[in-house]
Enzyme design. Structure first.
Site: not given
Length: 227
Positions: A78, A145, A159-160, A176
């Site tokens: 990703r 994120s 996403f999280a 990140c």
């Protein structure tokens, strides 16, 4: 009436390992792929994932220390740098057809951000974007994120969103790749954190609205991926 192609389904396998989550996405995206847009909603066991932009210097603890604390370490196809997943965090993997969305990955990412911002309004959380930085922010703190991948113009990864996660897991990394960033959660921002089910409902509703889709319920398919 909304056309069949303008529907989406959810698949909610519960709490699974990150590796099992990857295998599940691989299985669903295998040719011919899903018949319609689909979103996985789940939790992961403790894990640090390294995206394509991850730098070794952003991992602050050794593999041995992580193993002692029960934290796995996985590479991910990703975008983005490193992040942490664990129980109390809603992970969403939208497997959406980008070919019929103009193959505009940037717009797709911005729409995911908007959907999450709208979902958080259900809990009176004033979240937004941070110029030049992907994800969802409340002030200077990062709440969610986002890291995407594309395969044959189907999106994967996703996403999280931190609900009631142990934020200590982020201390093992530079989250990140942003030095000095402080992570937050709904448990920190609210007197009482909403349940995972409540956040899932808000996210489903906001995704349907943002992407102009009709939610069609649970995805029915016999899967071979172990939990």
């Amino acid at each position: 009436m909304t056309a069949v192609s303008d529907t989406f389904y959810t698949l909610r396998p519960g709490r699974i390992s990150y590796r099992a989550g990857l295998a599940l996405q691989e299985e669903l995206l295998a040719p011919p792929g899903p018949a319609t847009d689909l979103m996985l909603l789940l939790e992961h066991d403790p894990v640090i994932t390294l995206g394509r932009a991850a730098r070794d210097s952003h991992l602050l603890s050794s593999v041995e220390v992580l193993a002692q604390q029960g934290i796995d370490l996985c590479h991910a196809a990703r975008g983005g740098d490193m992040t942490y997943h664990g129980p109390g965090q809603l992970v969403g993997y939208p497997l959406f057809n980008l070919d019929r969305r103009g193959r505009d990955l940037h717009l797709f990412l911005r729409n995911i951000e908007q959907a999450l911002i709208d979902a958080l309004q259900c809990f009176d959380v004033d979240a937004g974007r941070c110029a030049g930085r992907t994800g969802i922010w409340v002030g200077a703190q990062k709440l969610a994120s986002i890291g995407l991948g594309v395969r044959r113009w189907w999106s994967w990864h996703g996403f999280a969103l931190n609900i009631d996660i142990d934020l200590g897991g982020f201390n093992h990394i530079v989250p990140c790749g942003l030095t000095g960033v402080q992570m937050t959660s709904l448990a920190q921002l609210l007197p009482q954190a909403p349940t995972l089910a409540e956040v899932e409902t808000a996210v489903i509703t906001s995704f349907a609205s943002t992407f102009n889709l009709e939610y069609a319920g649970s995805y029915e398919r016999k899967l071979s991926t172990p939990a």
